[in-house]
Design an enzyme around this catalytic site. Sequence first.
Site, mmCIF file in Angstrom:
data_model
loop_
_atom_site.group_PDB
_atom_site.id
_atom_site.type_symbol
_atom_site.label_atom_id
_atom_site.label_comp_id
_atom_site.label_asym_id
_atom_site.label_seq_id
_atom_site.Cartn_x
_atom_site.Cartn_y
_atom_site.Cartn_z
ATOM 1 C CD GLU A 121 -2.586 1.207 2.678
ATOM 2 O OE1 GLU A 121 -2.114 0.610 3.679
ATOM 3 O OE2 GLU A 121 -3.672 1.817 2.702
ATOM 4 C CE LYS A 198 -7.124 1.664 3.730
ATOM 5 N NZ LYS A 198 -5.801 2.075 4.250
ATOM 6 C CB CYS A 235 -4.318 -1.663 4.067
ATOM 7 S SG CYS A 235 -3.522 -1.988 5.651
HETATM 8 N N1 LIG Z 1 -3.079 1.127 6.234
HETATM 9 C C1 LIG Z 1 -4.025 0.612 6.973
HETATM 10 O O1 LIG Z 1 -5.180 0.589 6.584
HETATM 11 N N2 LIG Z 1 -3.634 0.143 8.182
HETATM 12 C C2 LIG Z 1 -4.535 -0.176 9.217
HETATM 13 C C3 LIG Z 1 -3.993 -1.127 10.185
HETATM 14 C C4 LIG Z 1 -4.395 -2.531 9.898
HETATM 15 O O2 LIG Z 1 -5.431 -2.764 9.286
HETATM 16 O O3 LIG Z 1 -3.678 -3.427 10.315
#
Ligand SMILES: NC(=O)NCCC(=O)O
Length: 386
Positions: A121, A198, A235
């Site tokens: 990401e 996203k 993510c």
């Molecule tokens: N970039 C992101 O969405 N991180 C959130 C933390 C996770 O989902 O582990």
Amino acid sequence: MSKLTEAEFESVDGILKKLPPDDYEKVRRVLYGNETSELELPEKAESLAKSFDFELASCKFNCEKEELRAPRIVRVGLFQNKIPVAPTEPLIKQRDAFHKMAEEAIQTAAAAGVNIFCFQEAWNMPFAFCTKEKLPWTEFAEPAENGPTTLFLGQMAKIHNMVIVSSILERDEIHGDTVWNTAVVIDNHGDYLGKHRKNHIPRIGDFNESSYYFEGNTGHPVFETEFGRIAVNICFGRHHFLNWMMFGINGAEIVFNPSATIGGISEPMWGIEARCYAIANNYYTCAINRIGTEVFPNEFCSGDKKPAHKEFGHFYGSSYVSAPNGSRSQGLSRTKTGLLIAELDLNLCRQARDKWCFQMTQRLDMYAESLQRAVKLDYVPQIIRK
Ligand SMILES: NC(=O)NCCC(=O)O
């Protein structure tokens, strides 16, 4: 604190392999499922990886031969990386360093015969959302269709006949200069194929990205490429089972999960989630996490009563691939930039569906009707009381 965490250990698999071989095989079978093997990669790929100082690992999933369908063999490349220069460097220097690193990774993947390559990401910037500062970080945002990173990767994709999934910060200049967290899919002729934004934005710890961009509005697209139907679940979307399900309903055969997450938040869930949804949807999942600790110029607070600090923890990598029958590859390192090459036969998706009949038994109509009722303001939960 994070330096200690980083030095803690190299990989879960490294520790498991210290078991006596017989014990290791028993544990591996229970934890990782059907046997997989390593690929014999060309010497050129090995030597490029060595010269660029990447870890290079590989995995081949077994699939039964069919009489009426030819195998549909695809090689995917998952690239996890540290930031190549510090976030304090001028932005142009940072962007050039990211592009140089990408070129090296794609060259190595091409030498290993990769057909579809995916980054982590927001691969071409530091993960600066923890700072809550806008400038300079929002300057990294660029148009998905024809920004400098997409144009650069288009050339790479064409040269190497490779589909590239590039997860970036998007600037939508047509709609009020808005910013999005977006995965761009570039086809193997170097052309922009489409994008996915996203769907689920975290509001946890330092992952408070909601003041930078809004929840995505592109649904659950599946991209038909010459190497199979692919989708991208970015993510935090990996915690949302309906997100995974919709990509399956739309026909995905491989779902990439480009991520950025730290040990303190998610490491115990990491090996479970993408794998669980490979099983539930009978497609391949490819989970990619970034590496390293990123130190920002200014201190920021995390709203956790602790003193202000300039970094928020170690990104633990551990990228891996899961197959539609639940077996999985080993993970890449927790501390090193690396490239995982996995060879998949897409026929395994249907074979797993025929075996388990999850699609036949899933009763979507019943849940669609229940969810229609559950989202109404006057919904009364179905609880039976004495
Ligand atoms: N970039 C992101 O969405 N991180 C959130 C933390 C996770 O989902 O582990």
